[in-house]
Motif scaffolding. Structure first.
Motif, PDB file in Angstrom:
ATOM      1  N   GLU A  14      -8.125  17.081   7.756  1.00 52.42           N
ATOM      2  CA  GLU A  14      -6.766  16.985   7.221  1.00 52.42           C
ATOM      3  C   GLU A  14      -6.720  16.007   6.052  1.00 52.42           C
ATOM      4  N   ARG A  15      -7.376  14.880   6.215  1.00 51.91           N
ATOM      5  CA  ARG A  15      -7.407  13.886   5.122  1.00 51.91           C
ATOM      6  C   ARG A  15      -8.057  14.464   3.869  1.00 51.91           C
ATOM      7  N   LEU A  16      -9.146  15.224   4.033  1.00 50.44           N
ATOM      8  CA  LEU A  16      -9.820  15.839   2.889  1.00 50.44           C
ATOM      9  C   LEU A  16      -8.903  16.833   2.178  1.00 50.44           C
ATOM     10  N   THR A  24      -5.713  17.790  -7.178  1.00 48.61           N
ATOM     11  CA  THR A  24      -5.564  19.068  -7.883  1.00 48.61           C
ATOM     12  C   THR A  24      -4.116  19.497  -8.081  1.00 48.61           C
ATOM     13  N   GLY A  25      -3.207  18.875  -7.343  1.00 47.25           N
ATOM     14  CA  GLY A  25      -1.811  19.289  -7.431  1.00 47.25           C
ATOM     15  C   GLY A  25      -1.492  20.514  -6.583  1.00 47.25           C
ATOM     16  N   ARG A  26      -2.457  20.962  -5.777  1.00 45.91           N
ATOM     17  CA  ARG A  26      -2.180  22.109  -4.893  1.00 45.91           C
ATOM     18  C   ARG A  26      -1.046  21.765  -3.940  1.00 45.91           C
ATOM     19  N   GLN A  27      -0.186  22.718  -3.716  1.00 47.61           N
ATOM     20  CA  GLN A  27       0.915  22.554  -2.769  1.00 47.61           C
ATOM     21  C   GLN A  27       0.347  22.733  -1.359  1.00 47.61           C
ATOM     22  N   THR A  28       0.269  21.657  -0.630  1.00 46.88           N
ATOM     23  CA  THR A  28      -0.357  21.670   0.687  1.00 46.88           C
ATOM     24  C   THR A  28       0.615  21.165   1.740  1.00 46.88           C
ATOM     25  N   VAL A  29       0.736  21.924   2.820  1.00 47.08           N
ATOM     26  CA  VAL A  29       1.551  21.539   3.974  1.00 47.08           C
ATOM     27  C   VAL A  29       0.622  21.512   5.171  1.00 47.08           C
ATOM     28  N   VAL A  30       0.711  20.463   5.973  1.00 49.98           N
ATOM     29  CA  VAL A  30      -0.151  20.322   7.141  1.00 49.98           C
ATOM     30  C   VAL A  30       0.631  20.715   8.391  1.00 49.98           C
ATOM     31  N   LEU A  31       0.068  21.657   9.146  1.00 54.40           N
ATOM     32  CA  LEU A  31       0.675  22.090  10.398  1.00 54.40           C
ATOM     33  C   LEU A  31      -0.201  21.623  11.548  1.00 54.40           C
ATOM     34  N   VAL A  75       2.014  31.521  14.786  1.00 55.56           N
ATOM     35  CA  VAL A  75       1.858  32.435  13.650  1.00 55.56           C
ATOM     36  C   VAL A  75       3.152  32.517  12.842  1.00 55.56           C
ATOM     37  N   SER A  76       4.291  32.551  13.510  1.00 57.44           N
ATOM     38  CA  SER A  76       5.576  32.594  12.794  1.00 57.44           C
ATOM     39  C   SER A  76       5.747  31.368  11.900  1.00 57.44           C
ATOM     40  N   ALA A  77       5.350  30.205  12.399  1.00 59.95           N
ATOM     41  CA  ALA A  77       5.461  28.979  11.598  1.00 59.95           C
ATOM     42  C   ALA A  77       4.512  29.018  10.402  1.00 59.95           C
ATOM     43  N   ILE A  78       3.311  29.503  10.613  1.00 61.29           N
ATOM     44  CA  ILE A  78       2.338  29.597   9.510  1.00 61.29           C
ATOM     45  C   ILE A  78       2.867  30.543   8.432  1.00 61.29           C
ATOM     46  N   ILE A  79       3.394  31.679   8.848  1.00 60.75           N
ATOM     47  CA  ILE A  79       3.952  32.645   7.889  1.00 60.75           C
ATOM     48  C   ILE A  79       5.123  32.023   7.132  1.00 60.75           C
ATOM     49  N   ALA A  80       5.977  31.289   7.845  1.00 61.05           N
ATOM     50  CA  ALA A  80       7.135  30.662   7.192  1.00 61.05           C
ATOM     51  C   ALA A  80       6.704  29.683   6.114  1.00 61.05           C
ATOM     52  N   VAL A  81       5.638  28.951   6.365  1.00 63.85           N
ATOM     53  CA  VAL A  81       5.154  27.979   5.381  1.00 63.85           C
ATOM     54  C   VAL A  81       4.391  28.677   4.253  1.00 63.85           C
ATOM     55  N   ALA A  82       3.481  29.569   4.620  1.00 66.79           N
ATOM     56  CA  ALA A  82       2.605  30.181   3.620  1.00 66.79           C
ATOM     57  C   ALA A  82       3.297  31.205   2.729  1.00 66.79           C
ATOM     58  N   PHE A  83       4.218  31.959   3.298  1.00 64.57           N
ATOM     59  CA  PHE A  83       4.784  33.076   2.541  1.00 64.57           C
ATOM     60  C   PHE A  83       6.282  32.992   2.275  1.00 64.57           C
ATOM     61  N   GLN A  84       6.966  32.074   2.949  1.00 60.14           N
ATOM     62  CA  GLN A  84       8.409  31.987   2.770  1.00 60.14           C
ATOM     63  C   GLN A  84       8.835  30.645   2.175  1.00 60.14           C
ATOM     64  N   GLY A  85       7.856  29.844   1.774  1.00 59.64           N
ATOM     65  CA  GLY A  85       8.165  28.586   1.091  1.00 59.64           C
ATOM     66  C   GLY A  85       8.776  27.502   1.954  1.00 59.64           C
ATOM     67  N   GLY A  87       8.735  24.219   4.395  1.00 61.22           N
ATOM     68  CA  GLY A  87       7.904  23.025   4.472  1.00 61.22           C
ATOM     69  C   GLY A  87       7.781  22.340   3.131  1.00 61.22           C
ATOM     70  N   LYS A  88       7.665  21.031   3.189  1.00 60.51           N
ATOM     71  CA  LYS A  88       7.564  20.209   1.984  1.00 60.51           C
ATOM     72  C   LYS A  88       6.095  19.837   1.752  1.00 60.51           C
ATOM     73  N   ALA A  89       5.661  19.922   0.504  1.00 64.05           N
ATOM     74  CA  ALA A  89       4.277  19.610   0.162  1.00 64.05           C
ATOM     75  C   ALA A  89       3.882  18.218   0.643  1.00 64.05           C
ATOM     76  N   LYS A  90       2.684  18.117   1.159  1.00 67.54           N
ATOM     77  CA  LYS A  90       2.054  16.882   1.646  1.00 67.54           C
ATOM     78  C   LYS A  90       2.719  16.310   2.902  1.00 67.54           C
ATOM     79  N   GLU A  91       3.562  17.097   3.531  1.00 70.47           N
ATOM     80  CA  GLU A  91       4.174  16.675   4.791  1.00 70.47           C
ATOM     81  C   GLU A  91       3.395  17.267   5.958  1.00 70.47           C
TER      82      GLU A  91
END
Length: 133
Positions: A14-16, A24-31, A75-85, A87-91
């Motif tokens: 997770e830290r990596l 890199t500025g990638r939009q990353t959300v940790v679940l 899976v519903s939560a992953i889809i909500a973050v990955a495809f429906q925007g 979650g906040k980046a880096k949270e």
């Protein structure tokens, strides 16, 4: 034990990922899911006790509890973050389901298997002694 090693490795990964997001500025959300339960669990080594309870071959339960999350909820939560925007980046978000006692969890498995639930409560002090052996 191996569980502690797994948790440390998971946290290090997770830290990596978050460090990469910083660089890199990638939009990353940790679940962070709790214990995921779902299809095919009976073959997982970590579910041996539950399978024995379902077969009526596990007479013990311990104090304590856990949080169980269905694979569908995860899976519903992953889809909500990955495809429906969502979650906040880096949270970091804990994906949690229902809090259940060990006794209730084993009872659920036993009843699903058509068997009596475990009836012998093992006190925590005895667990500690057994672990030290």
């Amino acid at each position: 034990g191996s569980t502690v090693g797994y948790l440390r490795t998971k946290r290090a990964a997770e830290r990596l990922v978050l460090e990469d997001a910083d660089n890199t500025g990638r939009q990353t959300v940790v679940l962070c899911p709790t214990q995921i339960y779902g299809y095919g669990d009976a073959v997982r080594p970590s579910r041996k006790t539950q399978v024995k309870a379902a077969k009526g071959k596990w007479p013990f339960y311990t104090m304590g509890g856990t949080n169980v999350l269905s694979i569908d909820q995860c899976v519903s939560a992953i889809i909500a973050v990955a495809f429906q925007g969502r979650g906040k980046a880096k949270e970091r978000y804990i994906l949690a389901g229902e809090n259940v006692t060990v006794q209730a969890l084993l009872e659920m498995y036993s009843k699903a298997g058509g068997n009596q639930p475990p009836s012998w409560k093992i006190p925590n002090w005895l667990l500690w002694v057994i672990c030290l052996l």
